[in-house]
Design a protein around this motif. Structure first.
Motif, PDB file in Angstrom:
ATOM      1  N   THR A   1      -7.576  -7.586   2.974  1.00  0.00           N
ATOM      2  CA  THR A   1      -8.067  -6.724   2.799  1.00  0.00           C
ATOM      3  C   THR A   1      -7.429  -5.189   3.260  1.00  0.00           C
ATOM      4  N   PHE A   2      -7.056  -4.343   2.846  1.00  0.00           N
ATOM      5  CA  PHE A   2      -6.530  -3.140   3.355  1.00  0.00           C
ATOM      6  C   PHE A   2      -7.826  -1.910   3.304  1.00  0.00           C
ATOM      7  N   ILE A   3      -8.049  -1.401   4.553  1.00  0.00           N
ATOM      8  CA  ILE A   3      -9.121  -0.309   4.567  1.00  0.00           C
ATOM      9  C   ILE A   3      -8.390   0.956   5.048  1.00  0.00           C
ATOM     10  N   GLU A   4      -8.504   2.115   4.295  1.00  0.00           N
ATOM     11  CA  GLU A   4      -7.864   3.445   4.860  1.00  0.00           C
ATOM     12  C   GLU A   4      -8.688   4.606   4.721  1.00  0.00           C
ATOM     13  N   GLU A   5      -8.872   5.454   5.788  1.00  0.00           N
ATOM     14  CA  GLU A   5      -9.165   6.815   5.475  1.00  0.00           C
ATOM     15  C   GLU A   5      -8.113   7.547   5.332  1.00  0.00           C
ATOM     16  N   PHE A   6      -7.975   8.685   4.427  1.00  0.00           N
ATOM     17  CA  PHE A   6      -6.947   9.323   4.373  1.00  0.00           C
ATOM     18  C   PHE A   6      -7.100  10.779   3.849  1.00  0.00           C
ATOM     19  N   GLY A   7      -6.453  11.788   4.254  1.00  0.00           N
ATOM     20  CA  GLY A   7      -6.469  13.149   3.789  1.00  0.00           C
ATOM     21  C   GLY A   7      -5.662  13.236   2.589  1.00  0.00           C
ATOM     22  N   VAL A   8      -6.218  14.083   1.418  1.00  0.00           N
ATOM     23  CA  VAL A   8      -5.634  14.366   0.256  1.00  0.00           C
ATOM     24  C   VAL A   8      -5.328  15.859   0.232  1.00  0.00           C
ATOM     25  N   THR A   9      -4.260  16.094  -0.185  1.00  0.00           N
ATOM     26  CA  THR A   9      -4.045  17.660  -0.560  1.00  0.00           C
ATOM     27  C   THR A   9      -3.108  17.446  -1.903  1.00  0.00           C
TER      28      THR A   9
ATOM     29  N   ALA B   1       0.655  -0.998   0.071  1.00  0.00           N
ATOM     30  CA  ALA B   1       0.127   0.205  -0.069  1.00  0.00           C
ATOM     31  C   ALA B   1       0.614   1.278  -0.041  1.00  0.00           C
ATOM     32  N   ALA B   2       2.032   1.219   0.701  1.00  0.00           N
ATOM     33  CA  ALA B   2       2.816   2.548   0.525  1.00  0.00           C
ATOM     34  C   ALA B   2       3.579   2.665  -0.557  1.00  0.00           C
ATOM     35  N   GLU B   3       3.868   1.524  -1.371  1.00  0.00           N
ATOM     36  CA  GLU B   3       4.539   1.674  -2.554  1.00  0.00           C
ATOM     37  C   GLU B   3       3.636   2.363  -3.666  1.00  0.00           C
ATOM     38  N   LEU B   4       2.073   1.912  -3.544  1.00  0.00           N
ATOM     39  CA  LEU B   4       1.007   2.314  -4.345  1.00  0.00           C
ATOM     40  C   LEU B   4       0.938   3.768  -4.146  1.00  0.00           C
ATOM     41  N   ASP B   5       0.990   4.358  -2.859  1.00  0.00           N
ATOM     42  CA  ASP B   5       1.017   5.723  -2.467  1.00  0.00           C
ATOM     43  C   ASP B   5       2.174   6.593  -2.995  1.00  0.00           C
ATOM     44  N   GLU B   6       3.358   6.075  -2.980  1.00  0.00           N
ATOM     45  CA  GLU B   6       4.418   6.738  -3.372  1.00  0.00           C
ATOM     46  C   GLU B   6       4.407   6.809  -4.934  1.00  0.00           C
ATOM     47  N   ALA B   7       4.047   5.875  -5.425  1.00  0.00           N
ATOM     48  CA  ALA B   7       3.947   5.673  -6.836  1.00  0.00           C
ATOM     49  C   ALA B   7       2.806   6.950  -7.585  1.00  0.00           C
ATOM     50  N   LEU B   8       1.772   6.825  -6.754  1.00  0.00           N
ATOM     51  CA  LEU B   8       0.779   8.064  -7.128  1.00  0.00           C
ATOM     52  C   LEU B   8       1.238   9.362  -6.877  1.00  0.00           C
ATOM     53  N   GLU B   9       2.077   9.632  -5.690  1.00  0.00           N
ATOM     54  CA  GLU B   9       2.404  10.836  -5.546  1.00  0.00           C
ATOM     55  C   GLU B   9       3.479  11.255  -6.471  1.00  0.00           C
ATOM     56  N   ALA B  10       4.191  10.405  -7.042  1.00  0.00           N
ATOM     57  CA  ALA B  10       5.392  10.734  -8.005  1.00  0.00           C
ATOM     58  C   ALA B  10       4.770  10.748  -9.365  1.00  0.00           C
ATOM     59  N   ARG B  11       3.541  10.296  -9.429  1.00  0.00           N
ATOM     60  CA  ARG B  11       2.920  10.585 -10.782  1.00  0.00           C
ATOM     61  C   ARG B  11       3.573   9.450 -11.897  1.00  0.00           C
ATOM     62  N   ASP B  12       4.086   8.304 -11.356  1.00  0.00           N
ATOM     63  CA  ASP B  12       4.825   7.333 -12.112  1.00  0.00           C
ATOM     64  C   ASP B  12       3.759   6.290 -12.763  1.00  0.00           C
TER      65      ASP B  12
ATOM     66  N   SER C   1      -2.125  11.630   3.361  1.00  0.00           N
ATOM     67  CA  SER C   1      -2.003  11.792   4.840  1.00  0.00           C
ATOM     68  C   SER C   1      -3.048  10.557   5.424  1.00  0.00           C
ATOM     69  N   PRO C   2      -2.483   9.447   5.736  1.00  0.00           N
ATOM     70  CA  PRO C   2      -3.091   8.334   6.310  1.00  0.00           C
ATOM     71  C   PRO C   2      -3.931   8.778   7.709  1.00  0.00           C
ATOM     72  N   ARG C   3      -4.832   8.483   7.900  1.00  0.00           N
ATOM     73  CA  ARG C   3      -5.492   8.710   9.071  1.00  0.00           C
ATOM     74  C   ARG C   3      -5.896   7.524  10.019  1.00  0.00           C
ATOM     75  N   ALA C   4      -6.708   6.428   9.411  1.00  0.00           N
ATOM     76  CA  ALA C   4      -6.896   5.308   9.883  1.00  0.00           C
ATOM     77  C   ALA C   4      -6.753   4.446   9.158  1.00  0.00           C
ATOM     78  N   ILE C   5      -6.133   3.114   9.581  1.00  0.00           N
ATOM     79  CA  ILE C   5      -5.889   1.729   8.747  1.00  0.00           C
ATOM     80  C   ILE C   5      -6.135   0.734   9.301  1.00  0.00           C
ATOM     81  N   SER C   6      -6.886  -0.110   8.453  1.00  0.00           N
ATOM     82  CA  SER C   6      -7.520  -1.357   8.994  1.00  0.00           C
ATOM     83  C   SER C   6      -7.002  -2.554   8.085  1.00  0.00           C
ATOM     84  N   ILE C   7      -6.542  -3.829   8.783  1.00  0.00           N
ATOM     85  CA  ILE C   7      -6.300  -4.612   7.678  1.00  0.00           C
ATOM     86  C   ILE C   7      -6.955  -5.977   8.256  1.00  0.00           C
ATOM     87  N   ASP C   8      -7.587  -6.540   7.205  1.00  0.00           N
ATOM     88  CA  ASP C   8      -8.664  -7.846   7.871  1.00  0.00           C
ATOM     89  C   ASP C   8      -8.166  -8.864   6.563  1.00  0.00           C
ATOM     90  N   GLY C   9      -7.431  -9.746   6.796  1.00  0.00           N
ATOM     91  CA  GLY C   9      -7.248 -10.624   5.862  1.00  0.00           C
ATOM     92  C   GLY C   9      -6.457 -10.258   4.908  1.00  0.00           C
TER      93      GLY C   9
END
Length: 153
Positions: A76-84, A11-22, A66-74
């Motif tokens: 499945t990764f569920i996240e609430e986050f801020g976007v700027t 999930a962190a790799e996906l966020d970094e790739a999106l922020e880099a616009r790669d 900006s991650p706010r809340a993360i939950s992982i169940d099996g």
């Protein structure tokens, strides 16, 4: 089943790739048969991911999460986050989003993304002209052709 730490790394790799616009790096985070759902639209496979990224990058010049809340169940990764960031017209983007991702072999097989499309209204040229469903219709432009998401009742 995958470990919680491997899902967090993916999930962190996906966020970094999106922020880099790669684009290639983002696509590499998804399975070839993945689905992406947003704004009531379902996009399939790597071509669907490309269509989603074309849509995002046509409306947003810069994006940060900006991650706010993360939950992982099996798997499945569920996240609430801020976007700027900065919209394509130079206006500031500030929004609250949520997502549910299902992982298979450390790759995203399903992404469901939730946000208020009105936050994109300035980039869509909709300020003062459209609200509610009209903004959603405007926001979907660029995602077509699409398959509407149909939920059973």
């Amino acid at each position: 089943m995958q470990s919680e730490s491997s899902i967090r790394r993916a999930a962190a790799e996906l966020d970094e790739a999106l922020e880099a616009r790669d684009l290639d790096r983002v696509i590499a985070c998804f399975t070839p048969d993945c689905t992406v759902e947003l704004l009531g639209v379902r996009l399939d496979g790597h071509e669907g991911v490309r269509r989603w990224l074309d849509w995002v990058f046509s409306h947003v010049e810069r994006i940060e999460f900006s991650p706010r809340a993360i939950s992982i169940d099996g798997d499945t990764f569920i996240e609430e986050f801020g976007v700027t960031g900065r919209l394509s017209n130079g206006r500031r983007l500030q929004s609250d989003w949520a997502e549910a991702l299902t992982y298979r072999d450390a790759l995203v097989s399903s992404l469901r993304l939730y946000f208020n499309p009105i936050d994109f209204a300035p980039a869509l040229g909709a300020i003062g002209r459209a609200v509610g469903p009209a903004v959603v219709r405007l926001a979907r432009r660029g995602l077509e052709p699409f398959e509407p998401v149909r939920h059973s009742r």
